[in-house]
Design an enzyme around this catalytic site. Structure first.
Site, short mmCIF file in Angstrom:
data_model
loop_
_atom_site.label_atom_id
_atom_site.label_comp_id
_atom_site.label_asym_id
_atom_site.label_seq_id
_atom_site.Cartn_x
_atom_site.Cartn_y
_atom_site.Cartn_z
N ARG A 84 7.46 -6.36 -2.06
CA ARG A 84 7.85 -6.00 -3.41
C ARG A 84 7.84 -4.49 -3.66
O ARG A 84 8.78 -3.95 -4.25
CB ARG A 84 6.92 -6.68 -4.44
CG ARG A 84 7.31 -8.10 -4.75
CD ARG A 84 6.12 -8.95 -5.09
NE ARG A 84 5.37 -9.19 -3.87
CZ ARG A 84 5.60 -10.23 -3.06
NH1 ARG A 84 6.48 -11.12 -3.38
NH2 ARG A 84 4.92 -10.37 -1.92
N THR A 85 6.78 -3.81 -3.22
CA THR A 85 6.71 -2.37 -3.52
C THR A 85 7.88 -1.65 -2.85
O THR A 85 8.60 -0.86 -3.47
CB THR A 85 5.36 -1.79 -3.07
OG1 THR A 85 4.32 -2.55 -3.66
CG2 THR A 85 5.21 -0.33 -3.47
N LYS A 114 4.63 8.68 18.86
CA LYS A 114 4.22 9.69 19.85
C LYS A 114 2.88 10.32 19.49
O LYS A 114 2.43 11.25 20.14
CB LYS A 114 5.28 10.80 19.91
CG LYS A 114 6.67 10.32 20.26
CD LYS A 114 7.65 11.50 20.20
CE LYS A 114 9.08 11.02 20.30
NZ LYS A 114 10.03 12.10 19.96
N ARG A 135 2.95 4.25 1.69
CA ARG A 135 1.89 3.22 1.79
C ARG A 135 1.22 3.41 3.14
O ARG A 135 1.89 3.51 4.17
CB ARG A 135 2.46 1.82 1.69
CG ARG A 135 1.41 0.77 2.05
CD ARG A 135 1.87 -0.63 1.76
NE ARG A 135 1.93 -0.89 0.34
CZ ARG A 135 2.14 -2.10 -0.20
NH1 ARG A 135 2.29 -3.14 0.58
NH2 ARG A 135 2.20 -2.27 -1.50
N HIS A 172 -3.62 1.18 -6.03
CA HIS A 172 -2.19 0.87 -5.97
C HIS A 172 -1.66 1.18 -7.38
O HIS A 172 -1.44 0.28 -8.20
CB HIS A 172 -2.01 -0.61 -5.62
CG HIS A 172 -0.62 -0.99 -5.22
ND1 HIS A 172 0.49 -0.22 -5.50
CD2 HIS A 172 -0.15 -2.09 -4.56
CE1 HIS A 172 1.56 -0.83 -5.02
NE2 HIS A 172 1.20 -1.95 -4.45
N1 ASP Z 1 0.77 -6.47 -2.58
C1 ASP Z 1 -0.53 -6.05 -3.05
C2 ASP Z 1 -1.02 -4.87 -2.25
O1 ASP Z 1 -0.29 -4.32 -1.44
C3 ASP Z 1 -1.52 -7.17 -3.10
C4 ASP Z 1 -1.86 -7.86 -1.80
O2 ASP Z 1 -1.41 -7.44 -0.73
O3 ASP Z 1 -2.62 -8.83 -1.88
O4 ASP Z 1 -2.14 -4.45 -2.43
#
Ligand code: ASP
Length: 356
Positions: A84-85, A114, A135, A172
């Site tokens: 989703r993100t 590398k 991320r 997050h």
């Molecule tokens: N998608 C959310 C996160 O990246 C929640 C999860 O992974 O449970 O933190």
């Protein structure tokens, strides 16, 4: 009560102290988005208003939206799995008329393969893009990225900003913004007089860390918080301390029954298997809280059930995916869609500072 203050196996990242994220104070332009600590209540309202306006404009197929970030480029740097993100940020940028870049075969086949360090990978993206969504599994990685990006920005012609898409077990922030927006939107555009219950892995779940901190802005007179988890997965003590300092009413328990019937918002979470060093420890608690139709039936008829997703066993949907989804209280699909509206609002504000 769990005596630990922070999750095990988390080396303290020096950049958590070395880099201080700027406060938003009504102006998002050119600011890195690293932690919800940057936001005040009025900043949330600016974003909520923009997200509502964007949603309307999408609904009316307003072509002007694609002018908001035309000519801008977003780099997608995901060192951890995401559905989703990642996709909502990409969709947001495209709907705003911008472009998206990423290492062709994923970051694992960039020079990271590398042995390149995070600071250099981020600075490479910073030379080509206007905004980087990062991320990374290590706590503090977004602070480190912002620290080095600021140094780079002094040297190059086209500065860029970082937006955290998940910082290890830390925060997050954009998930919490979309979660707050969903509560605001579905609870009569107000966060007053709500009992909000967070359930599951509160220790390792970065979404609940950010959400709890943002909820504190609405004060003890408006919001009361219940935290339900196994004793080994309680909310980090630093966050409890911060909430106590703000005078928030907090109730911690391992017994869902104590709080479920009074809750207006129930925020369910996945036990974060990937953060466990010991598989047996995960197995021992992974099924402690499972949301099923009989559990949902014990909630108020106008309560909302949220989940940041992905979901596993904790939603009791293994054999029948609709079993909870058709209940009007289940709002995680709305939540998921709101992610795009909020991220569009954020990108437009950060990149152009525009009114939408
Ligand atoms: N998608 C959310 C996160 O990246 C929640 C999860 O992974 O449970 O933190």
């Amino acid at each position: 009560m769990n005596g630990d203050t922070e999750p095990k196996g988390t080396p303290t990242n020096p950049y958590l102290q070395r880099y201080v994220p700027p406060k938003i104070e009504g102006n998002f332009t050119g600011k890195h988005i690293i932690t919800v600590d940057q936001f005040e209540r009025k900043d949330l309202q600016i974003l909520f208003d923009a997200a509502i306006s964007i949603r309307k404009r999408i609904h009316h197929a307003d072509r002007g939206l694609t002018e908001l970030c035309a000519g801008k480029i977003m780099a997608s740097l995901f060192f951890e799995a995401s559905t989703r993100t990642d996709m909502s940020f990409q969709a947001s940028m495209r709907r705003l008329g911008g472009e998206v870049i990423a290492a062709s075969n994923g970051v694992q086949f960039s020079s990271v393969y590398k042995g390149e360090n995070l600071a250099d990978t981020v600075r490479a993206a910073g030379c080509y893009a206007d905004v980087i969504v990062l991320r990374h599994p290590q706590l503090g990685s977004s602070y480190e990225a912002a620290y080095y990006l600021d140094k780079l920005n002094k040297r190059i012609k086209n500065p860029s900003v970082i937006i955290s898409g998940g910082d290890g077990i830390g925060e997050h922030p954009t998930q919490a913004l979309l979660d707050m927006f969903t509560i605001y939107d579905l609870k009569n555009r107000s966060l007053d007089n709500l009992t909000i219950t967070l359930v599951g892995d509160l220790r390792n779940g970065r979404t609940v860390h950010s959400l709890a901190k943002l909820l504190a802005h609405y004060g003890p007179q408006n919001v009361s918080l219940s935290f339900v988890s196994p004793s080994t997965l309680q909310m980090p003590r630093a966050i409890i301390q911060m909430l106590n300092d703000k005078g928030m009413t907090i109730y911690e328990t391992a017994d869902l029954n104590e709080v479920l019937p009074h809750s207006d918002v129930i925020y369910w979470t996945r036990v974060q298997e990937e953060r466990f060093e010991d598989a047996a420890a995960y197995e021992a608690i992974k099924d402690d809280f499972i949301m099923t139709p009989p559990v949902l039936a014990r909630t108020k008829s106008d309560a909302i059930l949220m989940h940041p997703l992905p979901r596993k066993n904790e939603m009791g949907t293994r054999d029948d995916h609709d079993i909870l989804d058709e209940d009007p209280r289940a709002v995680y699909f709305e939540q998921m869609e709101n992610g795009m509206f909020i991220r569009m609002a954020l990108l437009a504000k950060v990149l152009r500072g525009v009114y939408v």
